[in-house]
Design an enzyme around this catalytic site. Structure first.
Site, short mmCIF file in Angstrom:
data_model
loop_
_atom_site.label_atom_id
_atom_site.label_comp_id
_atom_site.label_asym_id
_atom_site.label_seq_id
_atom_site.Cartn_x
_atom_site.Cartn_y
_atom_site.Cartn_z
N LYS A 187 0.81 -1.22 0.00
CA LYS A 187 0.00 0.00 0.00
C LYS A 187 0.84 1.27 0.00
CE LYS A 187 -4.15 -2.08 1.48
NZ LYS A 187 -3.94 -3.23 2.36
N GLU B 138 -2.47 5.87 9.33
CA GLU B 138 -3.17 6.88 8.53
C GLU B 138 -4.14 7.63 9.41
OE1 GLU B 138 -5.47 5.08 5.49
OE2 GLU B 138 -3.82 5.06 4.06
N HIS C 49 -17.18 -3.44 6.84
CA HIS C 49 -16.27 -3.35 5.68
C HIS C 49 -16.72 -4.17 4.48
CE1 HIS C 49 -13.34 -1.02 7.91
NE2 HIS C 49 -13.45 -1.89 8.89
N ARG D 76 -8.42 -6.54 -10.00
CA ARG D 76 -9.25 -7.70 -10.36
C ARG D 76 -10.63 -7.20 -10.75
NH1 ARG D 76 -12.53 -7.29 -5.84
NH2 ARG D 76 -11.42 -6.67 -3.95
#
Lengths: 501, 162
Positions: A121, A205, A240, A295
């Site tokens: 990431k 973050e 999520h 994907r």
């Protein structure tokens, strides 16, 4: 239509609705389809539909759909020209993609190096910044010690989120609200990352409170062309997991144009070919790049509905080395599409996955209604996989039209034998917040969905009891077995399901 | 009075129902006024406010909005003076749903907790699993501490209503 002869047959390394979806796209291109399945899936629709199939034997997901040596072995035996990984399972596994290529076969997706770069990431964010995409304030790379974590947290301000560098799908993430819980969360996240993803690296973050989830669909070919296919909004989520997705999003078209252009730059810079999705968070008028999913996604049909492009067919074409069939200026977004994920789960009981024998399915129809599924009457929904059993997709000229079509379709859609979340969707689209498009990731909590569903259930019990009493109805005991209390094993299934995604 | 009360099991959940008069029915303390607006021998249309429900009786099986209904109505036998049949649990033992290791204990003895509050983090199947309080109440006993390896169904702590 026929595809370039480079791909005459495809091995589909997946199950469920996406395997069925891929078989359909292959058929359309006269490509021979090869399925694989674990023992519990022997009667699954993708197995019945495919031209040829191979057993992965019995066992856990790790021993079957995630078993790279076994799958590579089948790839050799079947002599398929290409592999389509679908979503979940091995779709983002660079090692698998590499082994497919090393076997001299085509992996229908980006190159393993690209998947690897996106899986990291921090690397992905660096590239995003280089093409001008805004990112969330974060640590400068990995955070290795607690002292470092404390410094970063103080600099960017609480709440923060600690993420596993190699994590994904909502796993390996810890939200921290105050310095008090930082140490536990930090060390906890490191240990989970180590165990679950094999690497302990984490980063920090700023936590964006209740954002809206926006994404851009794009596709590139092997000749350096990349186009984007507009935007989607997937804000309505539950732990999520997306529940409802819409295309296009609420963003103004200039913003989307600009974002799409930057996403294409990003893809070009990475040497990206095949379909992909760039995810963003939107909060207070600001957009932040989140990640790229290399994907096909569950929600790809809503983009297909508004662009008229079959994304899986396009995936096959670019994998067969064909140049993209469309130029950017030929892409027009027409109308509004909404997808509802139909899950075998009990929305009242913390969404515990359900399994059982399907006794009845009534699939809605009419213009602009699509239902992608793999269930059929007498099919036994196994308990070892994801709870997604179908996707209802509707399209209208406007969002308002799409919602009214959805109401009709959701009312028609009937699945008996397992409990589903159809009612959850009905409850959501009845709310004023949905109608007004006030959708954020905390939507379900905000509208107090639990209370709405409970009230709805009370009404149903009232209606049934009233009729049974008034007309002295005698009914046979049901064979459905819903009455058995939800057992601990469902809890295990739920844990297992989280691992798959 | 009490014998008009019924215990209904609907899709695995229990409800206490009690008809108030010909038009109203009490479900778990909420009052509804279902109206049968149309019916044939085996098909009934019921409205409750703005909501419509179609109920069908096909070969002794009930279908609500086309979906098979799993319902069982029994007389309610109250157990006066005892809490054991009250609707809300007054005590609960929290058991490990899965074998694993206790990663965090987020509560301490005699702490008050809300239903669904996170109380423990259990590391199992390589994941952090959040264990939530099954009822609102006070933590009476904690049998485990951080780092303990627990077996499935092992009792981890107890909560009691005040």
């Amino acid at each position: 239509m026929t595809l370039s002869p480079i791909i005459r047959s495809v091995l589909i390394v997946n199950r469920g609705e996406i395997a069925v979806r891929i078989i359909r796209a292959c058929r359309q291109q006269s490509v021979y389809t090869i399925a694989l399945f674990s023992k519990q899936d022997a009667k699954s629709l993708h197995v019945k539909m495919a031209d040829e199939c191979y057993s992965l034997g019995t066992g856990t997901v790790q021993e079957t759909y995630l078993n790279i040596p076994k799958i590579i072995d089948i790839l050799h035996k079947s002599d398929a020209d290409a592999v389509h990984p679908g979503y979940g399972f091995l779709s983002e596994n660079a090692e698998f993609a590499r082994q497919v290529q090393d076997a001299g076969k085509i992996f229908i997706g980006p190159n393993p190096e690209v998947i690897e770069n996106l899986g990291d990431k921090i690397k992905a964010k660096t590239i995003a910044v280089s093409v001008g995409l805004p990112i969330v304030p974060s640590s400068d790379g990995n955070v290795d010690t607690f002292e470092e974590a404390r410094e970063v947290a103080n600099r960017i301000g609480y709440p923060i989120i600690i993420k596993s560098v190699f994590g994904g799908g909502g796993r390996g993430m810890e939200r921290v609200n105050s310095p008090r819980t930082l140490r536990d969360a930090f060390e906890g996240c490191q240990s989970i990352s180590e165990q679950f993803f094999g690497r302990c690296e984490v980063f920090i973050e700023k936590f964006i409170e209740n954002p809206r989830h926006i994404e851009i669909q794009f596709i590139g070919d092997n000749h350096g062309n990349v186009i984007h296919l507009g935007d989607r909004e997937c804000s309505i989520q539950r732990s999520h997991q997306k529940v409802i997705e819409e295309a296009p999003s609420f963003l103004d078209r200039d913003t989307v144009e600009q974002l799409g252009k930057q996403v294409c730059d990003l893809a070009r810079k990475m040497g990206y070919s095949n379909a992909g999705t760039a995810e963003f968070l939107w909060s207070d008028g600001k957009l932040y790049f989140n990640e790229v999913n290399p994907r096909i996604q569950v929600e790809h049909p809503i983009t297909e509905m508004i662009t008229g492009i079959d994304l899986v067919v396009e995936q096959l074409r670019v994998a067969a080395n064909e140049p993209l069939h469309h130029k950017q200026d030929q892409i027009k977004l027409v109308g509004h599409a909404i997808e509802f994920r139909i899950n075998a789960e009990d929305p009242h009981a913390k969404n515990l996955p359900q399994s059982g024998k399907i006794t009845q399915v009534i699939i809605p129809g009419g213009s602009n209604v699509r239902f992608d599924t793999f269930i059929y009457p007498n099919y036994i929904v196994p308990n070892s996989f994801d709870s997604l059993i179908g996707k209802l997709i509707v399209k209208g000229a406007t969002r308002e039209d799409a919602i009214s079509i959805a109401k009709i379709a959701l009312k028609e859609l009937t699945i008996s034998g397992v409990q589903t979340n159809i009612e959850l969707h009905q409850a959501i689209i009845e709310t004023r917040d949905f109608e007004k498009w006030n959708t954020t990731t905390d939507f379900l909590n905000k509208i107090n969905i639990v209370k709405i569903l409970r009230n709805y259930e009370h009404m149903k019990v009232a209606a049934i009891s009233q009729v049974m009493e008034m007309f002295k109805l005698k009914v046979q005991p049901s064979m459905l077995g819903y009455s058995q209390p939800t057992s601990k094993s469902s809890w295990r299934e739920s844990a297992l399901r989280e691992q798959v995604r | 009075m009490g014998n008009s009360k019924k215990r209904v099991s609907y899709h695995g959940r229990e409800f206490i129902i009690e008809p108030i008069d010909e038009n109203q029915i009490n479900i778990n303390g909420y009052v509804f006024a279902p109206k049968v607006v149309q019916h044939t021998e085996d098909r009934f249309k019921v409205t409750i406010g703005k909501y419509n429900f179609v109920l069908e009786n096909i070969d002794g099986k009930l279908y609500l909005e086309g979906e098979e209904v799993d319902i069982n109505i029994k007389p309610y036998i109250g157990n006066i003076g005892s809490n054991s049949h009250s609707f809300e649990l007054s005590k609960a033992s929290v058991q490990a749903p899965i074998p694993g290791k206790i990663l965090q204990v987020l509560v301490s003895p005699s702490e008050l907790v809300e239903k669904d509050q996170e109380i423990l983090i259990l590391e199992a199947m390589k994941m952090r699993n959040r264990i939530l309080a099954p009822i609102t109440g006070k933590i009476t006993e904690i049998f485990i501490s951080v780092g303990d390896v627990v077996a499935q169904d092992q009792i981890l702590l107890r909560i009691a209503k005040d």
